[in-house]
Design a protein around this motif. Structure first.
Motif, PDB file in Angstrom:
ATOM      1  N   VAL A 234       7.977  95.442  39.338  1.00 55.23           N
ATOM      2  CA  VAL A 234       9.191  94.545  39.449  1.00 55.23           C
ATOM      3  C   VAL A 234       9.092  93.163  39.376  1.00 55.23           C
ATOM      4  N   ILE A 235       7.819  93.000  40.180  1.00 59.66           N
ATOM      5  CA  ILE A 235       7.552  91.386  39.870  1.00 59.66           C
ATOM      6  C   ILE A 235       7.148  90.925  38.576  1.00 59.66           C
ATOM      7  N   LEU A 236       6.331  91.897  37.954  1.00 55.05           N
ATOM      8  CA  LEU A 236       6.002  91.295  36.617  1.00 55.05           C
ATOM      9  C   LEU A 236       7.152  91.236  35.546  1.00 55.05           C
ATOM     10  N   LEU A 237       8.155  92.381  35.923  1.00 58.97           N
ATOM     11  CA  LEU A 237       9.396  92.210  35.066  1.00 58.97           C
ATOM     12  C   LEU A 237      10.304  91.193  35.188  1.00 58.97           C
ATOM     13  N   VAL A 238      10.248  90.616  36.525  1.00 60.14           N
ATOM     14  CA  VAL A 238      10.926  89.489  36.794  1.00 60.14           C
ATOM     15  C   VAL A 238      10.263  88.094  36.146  1.00 60.14           C
ATOM     16  N   LEU A 239       8.994  88.266  36.262  1.00 59.50           N
ATOM     17  CA  LEU A 239       8.128  86.912  35.530  1.00 59.50           C
ATOM     18  C   LEU A 239       8.294  86.878  34.273  1.00 59.50           C
ATOM     19  N   ALA A 240       8.514  88.054  33.460  1.00 58.94           N
ATOM     20  CA  ALA A 240       8.716  88.213  32.085  1.00 58.94           C
ATOM     21  C   ALA A 240      10.049  87.710  31.646  1.00 58.94           C
ATOM     22  N   LEU A 241      10.854  88.078  32.455  1.00 61.59           N
ATOM     23  CA  LEU A 241      12.374  87.541  32.259  1.00 61.59           C
ATOM     24  C   LEU A 241      12.530  86.052  32.198  1.00 61.59           C
ATOM     25  N   ILE A 242      11.668  85.494  33.404  1.00 61.21           N
ATOM     26  CA  ILE A 242      11.562  84.213  33.962  1.00 61.21           C
ATOM     27  C   ILE A 242      11.025  83.401  32.453  1.00 61.21           C
ATOM     28  N   VAL A 243       9.976  84.081  32.027  1.00 58.25           N
ATOM     29  CA  VAL A 243       9.042  83.138  31.141  1.00 58.25           C
ATOM     30  C   VAL A 243       9.851  83.250  29.752  1.00 58.25           C
ATOM     31  N   VAL A 244      10.449  84.324  29.304  1.00 56.57           N
ATOM     32  CA  VAL A 244      11.266  84.610  28.082  1.00 56.57           C
ATOM     33  C   VAL A 244      12.525  83.758  28.191  1.00 56.57           C
ATOM     34  N   LEU A 245      13.363  84.016  29.254  1.00 61.02           N
ATOM     35  CA  LEU A 245      14.523  83.493  29.417  1.00 61.02           C
ATOM     36  C   LEU A 245      14.771  82.158  29.925  1.00 61.02           C
TER      37      LEU A 245
ATOM     38  N   SER B  21       2.351  99.538  43.228  1.00 58.83           N
ATOM     39  CA  SER B  21       2.380  99.610  41.638  1.00 58.83           C
ATOM     40  C   SER B  21       4.003  99.101  41.265  1.00 58.83           C
ATOM     41  N   ALA B  22       4.743  99.959  42.153  1.00 57.00           N
ATOM     42  CA  ALA B  22       6.176  99.690  41.702  1.00 57.00           C
ATOM     43  C   ALA B  22       6.691  98.375  42.037  1.00 57.00           C
ATOM     44  N   ASN B  23       6.108  97.792  43.370  1.00 54.98           N
ATOM     45  CA  ASN B  23       6.443  96.442  43.682  1.00 54.98           C
ATOM     46  C   ASN B  23       5.870  95.396  42.563  1.00 54.98           C
TER      47      ASN B  23
END
Length: 542
Positions: free
Chosen positions: A21-32, A16-18
């Motif tokens: 982290v992956i979802l957070l990175v994907l969200a940053l990529i999608v937004v930024l 769940s931690a991994n």
């Protein structure tokens, strides 16, 4: 069994931690990602010859010989396009021709008076000239092609009149020939429609190529140059070829925008060829080339952010952020030290801590209004200064905004320092103050820096607190802390909500936002590096 369950729980937690982290990175990529990609186009783009001319004339950049040669090569094709418009316009916008005909008649009349002719001869020639002039004016004002031809035939019937030969009145026949030539394929019933579209096409051609060859230099810089980027040029070309109309939708009374081919308006006329020629000629004239405009980060912008870079905005953002941090860090650490080391745990401290936690969640616009009321309207006059928004008041407002975060982070960091550190220091004979400065605070510094990093990002990116206290959309680079300044956050806000001109150049807004993100990222990286070095030093690794 219990051990197996524990292993499964551990693996689920790791998984769940991994995933987080992956979802957070994907969200940053999608937004930024899209924002940074569009912001990238403010620096790397297809620059036109107009961009290179602007850089030469405004910043003395580039080879003068090469830029002028490039401009001169395009002038010939540019003149041809302007001539196509003007030739067709002769039969449409007849006001200039109308004035010319009247001027010709007045000049002819003055010449007749100067010849001192007998009255009958003078009045006869003048009457005949007036008749021919009126026939010509009737021709250019008529919307019936048969009547136009009839009036022109009567005008040309007088072309061999000896009274007009060798006089200023001959120009009437030249005007008539020009009008006849350009009006052959015109549907006179659509003259108003032609005129409306021609006016718009002229405006767009000016936006595409700049002022017409030989025209006076406009006062506004944005009108002195054409499209400086090929993507902007393509938008203008598309707007020339297509026009937007509001049409009724089937089954509803609502109107919808629809693109209509402007060529249909001019179908069957000589001007129809203009729409085939324009796209190819535009590329030949503007000569787009891949451009790396790194000066975007140092150049000033023109009014309305139409041309130029974000140099003053970067300076303003850095100034406000660093000043705010310089004010809030000492205050925040001192307050946290007092709450942990001196105040103890009583009801008053709990209330104060509650207020600090509440302040951390107050909307930033409230801090903006407080800054205007207290710093601008009250504090500055108290010290004999004009009550005006400036860098000092804006940075003080930002300092108040981030102060609760720094206090809370510093308090937790100081509290996390093992008590044995303090006891060892005191046992060696150090005082409370020396123990805090040389033992507790260095050990707590990584945690304090985490709070500073969070505060730094917020101070750099906030708009509402500086809205009334020190930020401006346009203005010179400030020469003191008592002047207002431009910032990246306020500039992008200004473009988004109210600047119609800047909305025509969306890459400027994306470029400003991308620059702000990069600036915050760089500041954070610097702070993280400092924190890492301090952590390593505490662990004895350096």
């Amino acid at each position: 069994m219990r051990e197996k369950l524990r292993h499964i729980k551990d693996k689920l937690f790791t998984l769940s931690a991994n995933v987080s982290v992956i979802l957070l990175v994907l969200a940053l990529i999608v937004v930024l990602g899209p924002m940074l990609a569009k912001g990238f186009t403010a620096v790397v783009f297809e620059g036109t010859s107009e961009f290179r001319r602007l850089q030469l004339e405004e910043h003395s950049r580039g080879s003068k010989e090469e830029v002028l040669a490039e401009i001169n090569q395009g002038q010939k094709e540019r003149r041809k396009l302007h001539q196509m418009i003007e030739d067709f316009n002769v039969g449409i916008d007849t006001s200039e021709m109308y004035d010319s005909a009247r001027d010709v008649y007045r000049k002819y009349s003055r010449n007749l008076r100067s010849l001192d002719l007998p009255y009958d001869e003078y009045s006869g020639k003048r009457r005949k000239a007036r008749e021919v002039r009126d026939l010509f004016l009737d021709a250019i004002e008529s919307e019936d092609s048969e009547k136009v031809n009839s009036f022109l035939e009567k005008v040309f019937a007088e072309q061999d009149n000896k009274d007009f030969q060798g006089t200023a009145f001959e120009k009437i026949f030249t005007l008539a020939e020009r009008f006849q030539q350009t009006s052959k394929k015109i549907d006179f019933s659509k003259r108003d429609q032609y005129k409306e579209d021609l006016v718009r096409i002229k405006e767009l051609i000016k936006e595409l190529f700049g002022p017409a060859p030989g025209a006076e230099k406009p006062a506004l810089i944005m009108e002195q140059y054409g499209a400086t980027r090929w993507d902007m040029a393509q938008k203008v070309i598309d707007e020339i070829i297509h026009k937007t109309k509001w049409v009724e939708q089937e089954g509803t009374a609502a109107l919808a925008k629809k693109k209509v081919d402007r060529r249909k308006t001019f179908e069957g006329t000589e001007f129809e060829a203009f729409f085939d020629v324009l796209p190819g000629k535009a590329k030949e004239i503007l000569k787009p080339k891949t451009t790396f405009y790194w000066q975007y980060f140092i150049d000033d912008s023109t009014p309305g952010h139409y041309f130029g870079g974000v140099g003053p905005e970067i300076i303003g953002t850095l100034t406000l952020t660093l000043l705010a941090m310089a004010m809030s860090i000492p205050l925040g650490i001192t307050a946290a030290a007092y709450l942990v080391e001196c105040a103890g745990e009583n009801i008053v401290v709990k209330i104060i801590r509650g207020f600090i936690n509440t302040l951390a969640g107050v909307p930033s616009i409230v801090f903006g209004l407080f800054g205007m009321a207290f710093f601008v309207m009250y504090l500055l006059p108290l010290f004999g200064k004009q009550p005006q928004a400036c860098i000092l008041t804006a940075s003080m407002t930002l300092a108040v905004l981030v102060l609760p975060v720094i206090i809370r982070a510093s308090e937790e960091a100081i509290r996390a320092v093992p008590r044995t550190y303090k006891e060892a220091s005191l046992a060696l004979g150090a005082g409370n103050f020396s123990t805090f400065i040389f033992v507790t605070m260095p050990a707590a510094m990584p945690g304090i820096l985490t709070g500073i990093i969070l505060s730094l990002s917020r101070a750099a990116g906030e708009t509402a607190p500086i809205l009334f206290t020190g930020a401006v959309a346009l203005g010179p680079i400030p020469d003191s802390i008592f002047s207002p300044t431009r910032t990246l956050s306020y500039g992008s806000y200004d473009i988004a909500v109210g600047d119609r001109l800047a909305m025509q150049v969306p890459h400027k807004q994306y470029g400003m936002v991308a620059t702000l993100i990069l600036l915050v990222l760089i500041l954070n990286i610097i702070a993280i590096c400092i924190r890492s070095r301090m952590s390593a030093k505490l662990k004895g690794q350096k």
